[in-house]
Motif scaffolding. Structure first.
Motif, PDB file in Angstrom:
ATOM      1  N   GLU A  69       0.984  -0.794   0.099  1.00  0.00           N
ATOM      2  CA  GLU A  69      -0.345  -0.486  -0.192  1.00  0.00           C
ATOM      3  C   GLU A  69       0.818   1.128   0.305  1.00  0.00           C
ATOM      4  N   TYR A  70       2.305   1.563   1.308  1.00  0.00           N
ATOM      5  CA  TYR A  70       3.159   2.501   0.764  1.00  0.00           C
ATOM      6  C   TYR A  70       3.679   2.716  -0.161  1.00  0.00           C
ATOM      7  N   ARG A  71       4.138   1.739  -0.956  1.00  0.00           N
ATOM      8  CA  ARG A  71       4.803   1.121  -2.987  1.00  0.00           C
ATOM      9  C   ARG A  71       3.932   2.147  -3.388  1.00  0.00           C
ATOM     10  N   GLU A  72       2.486   1.631  -3.312  1.00  0.00           N
ATOM     11  CA  GLU A  72       1.788   2.942  -4.574  1.00  0.00           C
ATOM     12  C   GLU A  72       1.305   3.766  -4.065  1.00  0.00           C
ATOM     13  N   LYS A  73       1.580   4.477  -2.428  1.00  0.00           N
ATOM     14  CA  LYS A  73       1.065   5.760  -1.740  1.00  0.00           C
ATOM     15  C   LYS A  73       2.808   6.246  -2.614  1.00  0.00           C
TER      16      LYS A  73
ATOM     17  N   VAL B 174       5.144  10.388  -6.824  1.00  0.00           N
ATOM     18  CA  VAL B 174       6.394  10.641  -7.667  1.00  0.00           C
ATOM     19  C   VAL B 174       5.694  10.944  -8.846  1.00  0.00           C
ATOM     20  N   LEU B 175       4.697   9.799  -9.517  1.00  0.00           N
ATOM     21  CA  LEU B 175       3.568  10.386 -10.750  1.00  0.00           C
ATOM     22  C   LEU B 175       2.843  11.579 -10.739  1.00  0.00           C
ATOM     23  N   ALA B 176       2.489  12.233 -10.156  1.00  0.00           N
ATOM     24  CA  ALA B 176       1.809  13.105  -9.882  1.00  0.00           C
ATOM     25  C   ALA B 176       2.532  14.499 -10.424  1.00  0.00           C
ATOM     26  N   GLU B 177       4.064  14.117 -10.065  1.00  0.00           N
ATOM     27  CA  GLU B 177       4.984  15.159 -10.131  1.00  0.00           C
ATOM     28  C   GLU B 177       5.668  15.206 -11.478  1.00  0.00           C
TER      29      GLU B 177
ATOM     30  N   VAL C 142      13.414   4.907  -6.276  1.00  0.00           N
ATOM     31  CA  VAL C 142      13.614   6.304  -5.222  1.00  0.00           C
ATOM     32  C   VAL C 142      14.537   5.147  -3.861  1.00  0.00           C
ATOM     33  N   TYR C 143      14.897   6.721  -3.489  1.00  0.00           N
ATOM     34  CA  TYR C 143      15.502   5.896  -2.006  1.00  0.00           C
ATOM     35  C   TYR C 143      14.731   6.554  -0.852  1.00  0.00           C
TER      36      TYR C 143
ATOM     37  N   ALA D  12      11.588  15.663  -2.246  1.00  0.00           N
ATOM     38  CA  ALA D  12      12.052  15.756  -3.951  1.00  0.00           C
ATOM     39  C   ALA D  12      11.969  15.295  -4.929  1.00  0.00           C
ATOM     40  N   ALA D  13      10.081  15.181  -5.044  1.00  0.00           N
ATOM     41  CA  ALA D  13       9.906  15.462  -6.220  1.00  0.00           C
ATOM     42  C   ALA D  13       9.216  16.201  -6.537  1.00  0.00           C
TER      43      ALA D  13
END
Length: 104
Positions: free
Chosen positions: A16-20, A25-28, A41-42, A86-87
């Motif tokens: 779930e957190y991975r999807e969030k 990131v994709l939103a940016e 992403v690190y 970062a994003a």
């Protein structure tokens, strides 16, 4: 495009957190998708033994088609704040690079 998420030993990233994270990131960077091949992403905790301050770090590396990869990072009190910061920096960097590509 591939989004790869890595974390240090202090964090376990659930599905779930991975999807969030991917969504944040994709939103940016969604308007730059055609220029990207991969985003990494690190996530890390700079002071894992302490529980205060802006010690959560997010590094993002973006690989552009035919260009050198770019990397940005941000620190925050939570991983979400660090990821958002970062994003946002990645979006700004991509806007500059893609803008220069279009004018040349």
């Amino acid at each position: 495009m591939i989004i790869q998420i890595n974390a240090d030993n202090n964090l376990t990233v659930s599905t779930e957190y991975r999807e969030k994270i991917e969504g944040l990131v994709l939103a940016e960077v969604d308007r730059f998708i055609e220029h990207l091949t991969r985003i990494e992403v690190y996530l890390s905790d700079q002071n894992s033994h302490k529980d205060n301050g802006a010690d959560k770090r997010c590094n993002i590396e973006a690989r552009l088609k035919g260009k050198q990869p770019i990397a940005v990072s941000d620190d925050g009190e939570t991983y979400d704040l660090a990821i958002n910061g970062a994003a946002g920096k990645l979006s700004t960097s991509l806007e500059t690079i893609v803008g220069k590509m279009k004018t040349h």
